[in-house]
Design an enzyme around this catalytic site. Structure first.
Site, PDB file in Angstrom:
ATOM      1  N   ASP A 158       0.796  -1.232   0.000  1.00  0.00           N
ATOM      2  CA  ASP A 158       0.000   0.000   0.000  1.00  0.00           C
ATOM      3  C   ASP A 158       0.828   1.281   0.000  1.00  0.00           C
ATOM      4  O   ASP A 158       0.419   2.294  -0.534  1.00  0.00           O
ATOM      5  CB  ASP A 158      -0.955   0.016   1.215  1.00  0.00           C
ATOM      6  CG  ASP A 158      -0.225  -0.208   2.530  1.00  0.00           C
ATOM      7  OD1 ASP A 158       1.012  -0.334   2.521  1.00  0.00           O
ATOM      8  OD2 ASP A 158      -0.892  -0.266   3.581  1.00  0.00           O
ATOM      9  N   HIS A 159       2.034   1.225   0.581  1.00  0.00           N
ATOM     10  CA  HIS A 159       2.803   2.464   0.707  1.00  0.00           C
ATOM     11  C   HIS A 159       3.545   2.844  -0.574  1.00  0.00           C
ATOM     12  O   HIS A 159       3.814   4.018  -0.801  1.00  0.00           O
ATOM     13  CB  HIS A 159       3.819   2.343   1.847  1.00  0.00           C
ATOM     14  CG  HIS A 159       3.216   2.506   3.212  1.00  0.00           C
ATOM     15  ND1 HIS A 159       2.263   1.664   3.704  1.00  0.00           N
ATOM     16  CD2 HIS A 159       3.441   3.421   4.183  1.00  0.00           C
ATOM     17  CE1 HIS A 159       1.922   2.047   4.924  1.00  0.00           C
ATOM     18  NE2 HIS A 159       2.617   3.118   5.234  1.00  0.00           N
ATOM     19  N   ASP A 208       3.595  -0.914  11.610  1.00  0.00           N
ATOM     20  CA  ASP A 208       3.116   0.393  11.193  1.00  0.00           C
ATOM     21  C   ASP A 208       2.430   0.995  12.404  1.00  0.00           C
ATOM     22  O   ASP A 208       1.699   0.300  13.114  1.00  0.00           O
ATOM     23  CB  ASP A 208       2.110   0.254  10.042  1.00  0.00           C
ATOM     24  CG  ASP A 208       1.791   1.609   9.447  1.00  0.00           C
ATOM     25  OD1 ASP A 208       2.335   1.932   8.381  1.00  0.00           O
ATOM     26  OD2 ASP A 208       1.005   2.357  10.065  1.00  0.00           O
ATOM     27  N   ARG A 220      -1.581  12.600   9.911  1.00  0.00           N
ATOM     28  CA  ARG A 220      -0.311  13.278  10.205  1.00  0.00           C
ATOM     29  C   ARG A 220      -0.162  14.512   9.337  1.00  0.00           C
ATOM     30  O   ARG A 220      -0.563  14.495   8.177  1.00  0.00           O
ATOM     31  CB  ARG A 220       0.867  12.357   9.878  1.00  0.00           C
ATOM     32  CG  ARG A 220       0.798  11.095  10.618  1.00  0.00           C
ATOM     33  CD  ARG A 220       2.177  10.551  10.878  1.00  0.00           C
ATOM     34  NE  ARG A 220       2.059   9.758  12.063  1.00  0.00           N
ATOM     35  CZ  ARG A 220       2.495   8.511  12.169  1.00  0.00           C
ATOM     36  NH1 ARG A 220       3.150   7.965  11.182  1.00  0.00           N
ATOM     37  NH2 ARG A 220       2.326   7.865  13.286  1.00  0.00           N
ATOM     38  N   SER A 262       6.350   7.389  13.579  1.00  0.00           N
ATOM     39  CA  SER A 262       6.064   6.142  12.873  1.00  0.00           C
ATOM     40  C   SER A 262       6.881   5.002  13.430  1.00  0.00           C
ATOM     41  O   SER A 262       7.752   5.171  14.274  1.00  0.00           O
ATOM     42  CB  SER A 262       6.299   6.312  11.376  1.00  0.00           C
ATOM     43  OG  SER A 262       7.582   5.848  11.050  1.00  0.00           O
TER      44      SER A 262
HETATM   45  C1  MIC Z   1       3.295   6.589   8.419  1.00  0.00           C
HETATM   46  O1  MIC Z   1       2.092   6.814   8.473  1.00  0.00           O
HETATM   47  O2  MIC Z   1       4.152   7.416   8.768  1.00  0.00           O
HETATM   48  C2  MIC Z   1       3.764   5.248   7.929  1.00  0.00           C
HETATM   49  C3  MIC Z   1       4.435   5.450   6.646  1.00  0.00           C
HETATM   50  O3  MIC Z   1       2.647   4.419   7.701  1.00  0.00           O
HETATM   51  C4  MIC Z   1       4.692   4.656   8.980  1.00  0.00           C
HETATM   52  C5  MIC Z   1       5.360   3.425   8.576  1.00  0.00           C
HETATM   53  C6  MIC Z   1       6.502   3.629   7.649  1.00  0.00           C
HETATM   54  O4  MIC Z   1       7.277   4.555   7.797  1.00  0.00           O
HETATM   55  O5  MIC Z   1       6.661   2.786   6.771  1.00  0.00           O
HETATM   56  C7  MIC Z   1       4.014   4.390  10.311  1.00  0.00           C
HETATM   57  O6  MIC Z   1       3.046   5.030  10.635  1.00  0.00           O
HETATM   58  O7  MIC Z   1       4.513   3.569  11.092  1.00  0.00           O
HETATM   59 FE1  SF4 Z   2      -0.640   4.772   4.962  1.00  0.00          FE
HETATM   60 FE2  SF4 Z   2       0.485   5.527   7.276  1.00  0.00          FE
HETATM   61 FE3  SF4 Z   2      -0.966   7.232   5.772  1.00  0.00          FE
HETATM   62 FE4  SF4 Z   2      -2.161   5.291   7.012  1.00  0.00          FE
HETATM   63  S1  SF4 Z   2      -1.068   6.980   7.989  1.00  0.00           S
HETATM   64  S2  SF4 Z   2      -2.533   5.926   4.903  1.00  0.00           S
HETATM   65  S3  SF4 Z   2      -0.665   3.645   6.888  1.00  0.00           S
HETATM   66  S4  SF4 Z   2       0.973   6.290   5.242  1.00  0.00           S
END
Ligand code: MIC
Ligand code: SF4
Length: 837
Positions: A95-96, A160, A448, A643
């Site tokens: 997904d990422h 995650d 975020r 994260s």
């Molecule tokens: C995020 O929301 O910052 C992420 C990307 O999902 C991270 C995980 C990652 O850095 O791969 C998280 O929330 O842990």
């Molecule tokens: Fe993906 Fe992390 Fe964003 Fe959720 S918060 S959509 S897991 S990058």
């Protein structure tokens, strides 16, 4: 198909007796969180009255979930453990690594071409080791888990930080680094400090423009980004039962933003409906049969102040929509005050883009409520003034909302539907802009909003709000608009008003999906070859980190003293760097490039004490490493928040940084550092942060007697010949000190596995003992192959006024942080209390 049904049955069968056993020992009514924790103690863990925030306890989680960006490192590590198959149900979700540029179809195809090598690797490792694989396009890990795997009373870990989303279905779901996932997949105990407990009582009922998202936006304002550290947040009360299951998921999801270990809700009718609505009637029936164990005891909820460390109460009927930001998710602003704040702070008033969806807010309810506003825009001849994107959370949601006509409503409003993936949330957004550095504003329904997160532009002011509020703002294109009170001029010059959003918790015709995008692993994966392309710059087998040489650390140079917020995004940026998540040496080139140097206020510019010149952080550190000079990093509060990415710990380790010394750590990051054999230290006296000078050489003089609960001593030798001696704290227990000595937790595990009869891992090893070649560590399981055509994967899966009203803090003993008048709103929130049990 119902996943893991046998495991769930077996768990519910044992749950009552496990709780009864704990009850006898702790001899008091139990919260839901405690019930779930006690029901998941590892078989070798004795039941005890554990100290909250003190005792390290071993657990046996039910399952593991990993996403593509973190799974690469987790699985590279797992392969080196020499275990043929995962010991608990585990899944990988792609997904990422999916772009957000031109729309779902093209972006997905382009991403599969660009990252096919990584997807193929993940698919083959999953197939080999018995891991369920969700293909690119299947959806975002947390939404897919909620729809398929989460179950009330269960415990899972995920690589995650938003794994916590599954609390919406009454789980304790906890975000961890990959090394922790390796422990659980290998059948070893998983260690967690027994958490503190925060209770949030919800009363009343949401209405009008307010939605579940506003509960957590409000909570983030009260508790701030570190207020939940080391704690589980348990929601209860009559208001909780009025919230949809996916709404509860949203609240738990964004609990990651207050640093909470996890958040959860007791099992209720809404959860049962959701289980049935998503094809898991059997799980709902099973949960019904142990219902009393899937919520806190009545005594607890009647007098919460006796059983929780902190208690807050929020009246949903009085809660206002909120908009949080910019640059931090805990700057909570009630909608009625937002316009004023925008003007007062000079934030760019024009809204350029509204983005809805993500793992936080992409339920059927979210989409239909937002679509009701989009429909009004179409009907009332309003043209959306801002760009608008929609990121569905899963193929099941996407297919169903498309079938029910909602996606076309968004498209009529001018919206672009992106792939079912993280996309813009994780900086995979190729934003269409004429100036990538311009100050501008965007609003998202994500979780975020740290600087640079979405589009890499430090001047993008990102705000977080509910999908409904985001949609309304996108229609208006103006941050001073208040949809509750204001009107808009339509294309015919009439002034029109948006009515309150309306939606459905469940699709009236039920969910549907053609291809959910799931691939089951081979029953016997022993013949499956793991694919790593030759000379890959995306994937690199791991070499073990060197063990500690047994000496004190002498003359460490200060690499950087980071100023202010230093999240994992500052330590290991995402966006374009995501492509190197499986290649430690390559990704190390972004190490700490986002951190602000205390001494010159610049990012990525630090003094090289060997030459006296300034240079980028990674290059400077590589120069120290080449010279054999150990280094140390200094940071502020909540260092490593944000994260779970363990790269933020592995990269400094790989580059030769020896210790991280900060005012305080975020939980997952501190554990990640320990697991990777780093020294994670905190100032015993915060003011000592000021004693660190740019040209310091630093000794740790008593590392040779490194022991639990014993401070270490640092001597700061300044350039002018003077020195300061300071004390630092650490939270290593005896087992964790062994990780440090071995060079990493993985080194220790590999040693234990190849030495039957030695240590904690032996029960696992007996059956599997297989020699692991350690150099390079992943080699044993990896067979190098030629680049595999990406095409193979291309199969489609496609507070002042009303805020003061809603919260009250129900008072308590001195140890409870008082909510400042600004943060806690008088009427809507009350803090109830803390009382020692
Ligand atoms: C995020 O929301 O910052 C992420 C990307 O999902 C991270 C995980 C990652 O850095 O791969 C998280 O929330 O842990
Ligand atoms: Fe993906 Fe992390 Fe964003 Fe959720 S918060 S959509 S897991 S990058």
């Amino acid at each position: 198909m119902v996943f893991d049904l046998d495991m769930i049955k077996a768990f519910y069968k044992q749950m009552p007796s496990r709780i009864a056993k704990a009850r006898k020992i702790v001899n008091k009514p139990l919260t839901l969180s405690e019930k779930i924790l006690f029901a998941h103690l590892h078989e070798d863990q004795k039941v005890d009255v554990f100290g909250r925030g003190k005792s390290y306890v071993n657990f046996a989680p039910d399952r593991v979930a990993m996403q593509d960006a973190t799974a690469q490192m987790a699985l590279l590590q797992f392969m080196s453990a020499g275990i043929p198959k995962v010991r608990v149900p585990s899944t990988v979700h792609c997904d990422h690594l999916i772009l957000a540029k031109d729309g779902a179809k093209k972006d997905l195809a382009d991403s599969i071409t660009a990252s096919g090598e990584v997807f193929n690797f993940l698919e083959s490792v999953s197939n080999k080791f018995g891991i369920g694989f969700w293909k690119p396009g299947a959806g975002i890990i947390h939404q897919v888990v909620l729809e398929n795997y989460a179950f009330p009373g269960g415990m899972m870990i995920g690589t995650d930080s938003h794994t916590v989303n599954a609390g919406g279905l009454g789980m304790l779901a906890i975000g961890v680094g990959g090394a922790d996932a390796v422990d659980v997949m290998a059948g070893m105990p998983w260690e967690l400090k027994w958490p503190k407990l925060i209770g949030i009582k919800l009363t009343g009922k949401l209405s009008g423009w307010t939605s579940s998202k506003d509960v957590i936006l409000k909570v983030a304002g009260i508790l701030t980004v570190k207020g939940g550290t080391g704690a589980i947040v348990e929601y209860f009360g009559p208001g909780a039962q009025t919230l949809s299951c996916t709404g509860k998921g949203t609240i738990c999801n964004m609990g990651a933003e207050i640093g909470a270990t996890t958040s959860t809700f007791g099992y209720d009718e809404k959860m049962a409906q959701y289980l049935r609505g998503t094809g898991r009637r059997e799980v709902a029936d099973l949960a019904d049969s142990v219902k009393a164990h899937l919520t806190g005891d009545a005594e607890v909820y009647e007098s919460p102040e006796k059983y929780f460390d902190e208690v807050y109460e929020i009246n949903l009927s009085e809660l206002e929509p909120h908009v949080n930001g910019p640059f931090t998710p805990d700057r909570a602003i009630p909608l009625s005050q937002f316009a004023e704040e925008v003007k007062k702070n000079g934030w760019p008033q024009q809204l350029e883009v509204g983005l809805i969806g993500s793992c936080t807010n992409s339920s059927y309810e979210d989409i239909t409520r937002s679509a009701s506003l989009a429909q009004q825009a179409v009907d009332k001849k309003l043209k959306a003034k801002a760009e608008f994107t929609i990121t569905p959370g899963s193929e099941q949601v996407r297919y169903t909302v498309e079938r029910d006509g909602y996606l076309s409503v968004f498209e009529k409003m001018g919206g672009v539907v992106l792939a079912n993936a993280c996309g813009p949330c994780i900086g995979q957004w190729s934003r269409h802009t004429n100036d990538p550095n311009r100050a501008n504003s965007i609003i998202t329904s994500f979780n975020r909003n740290f600087a640079k997160r979405n589009d890499g532009n430090p001047n993008t002011h990102a705000f977080v709000a509910s999908p409904e509020i985001t949609t309304a703002f996108a229609i208006a294109g103006d941050l001073t608009f208040n949809p509750v009170t204001d009107t808009l001029l339509n294309l015919e010059g009439q002034s029109v008003k948006l009515e309150e959003p309306k939606g459905h918790e469940f699709p009236p015709k039920g969910f549907d999906v053609k291809d959910p995008g799931y691939l089951a692993p081979a029953k016997d994966g022993s013949h499956v070859q793991v694919k790593i392309a030759e000379n890959s710059n995306r994937l690199q087998a791991l070499s073990p980190f060197a063990p500690w040489d047994g000496n004190n650390l002498k003359s460490m140079k200060l690499l950087i003293k980071a100023k202010g917020k230093c999240t994992t995004d500052h330590i290991s940026m995402a966006g374009p760097w995501l492509r190197f998540r499986g290649h430690l040496d390559n990704i190390a080139n972004n190490t700490l490039t986002g951190a602000v140097n205390y001494f010159n206020d610049k990012t990525d510019s630090v003094k090289n004490q060997l030459t006296g010149g300034y240079g980028p952080v990674p290059a400077t550190q590589r120069a120290y490493k080449a010279a054999g000079t150990p280094t140390l990093v200094v940071g502020d509060h909540n260092y490593g928040e944000g994260s779970s990415r363990e790269h933020a710990a592995m990269q400094p380790r790989h580059l030769g940084i020896r210790a991280i010394l900060v005012k305080s750590f975020a939980r997952i990051h501190e554990t990640n550092l320990k697991k990777q054999g780093m020294l994670a230290l905190t100032f015993a006296n915060e003011v000592d942060y000021d004693k660190i000078k740019e040209d310091d050489s630093i000794d740790i003089t008593d590392l040779t007697s490194f022991a639990p609960e014993k401070q270490l001593t640092l001597v700061l030798k300044h350039k002018d010949g003077s020195s300061d001696t300071i004390k630092v704290n650490h939270t290593y227990n005896a087992g964790q000190i062994e990780w440090f000595k071995a060079g990493s937790a993985l080194n220790l595990m590999a040693k234990q596995i190849s030495t039957p009869g030695n240590g904690a891992a032996t029960s696992v090893v007996k059956k599997t003992a297989k020699k692991v070649s350690k150099k390079p560590i992943a080699k044993a399981a990896v067979k190098k192959t030629k680049k595999v055509a990406a095409k193979k994967l291309a199969k489609k899966v496609a507070p002042k006024k009303s805020a003061k009203k809603a919260v009250k803090k129900v008072a308590a003993k001195k140890s409870v942080k008082k909510i400042s008048a600004k943060k806690a709103s008088k009427k809507a929130v009350k803090k109830t209390a803390k009382k020692k049990k």
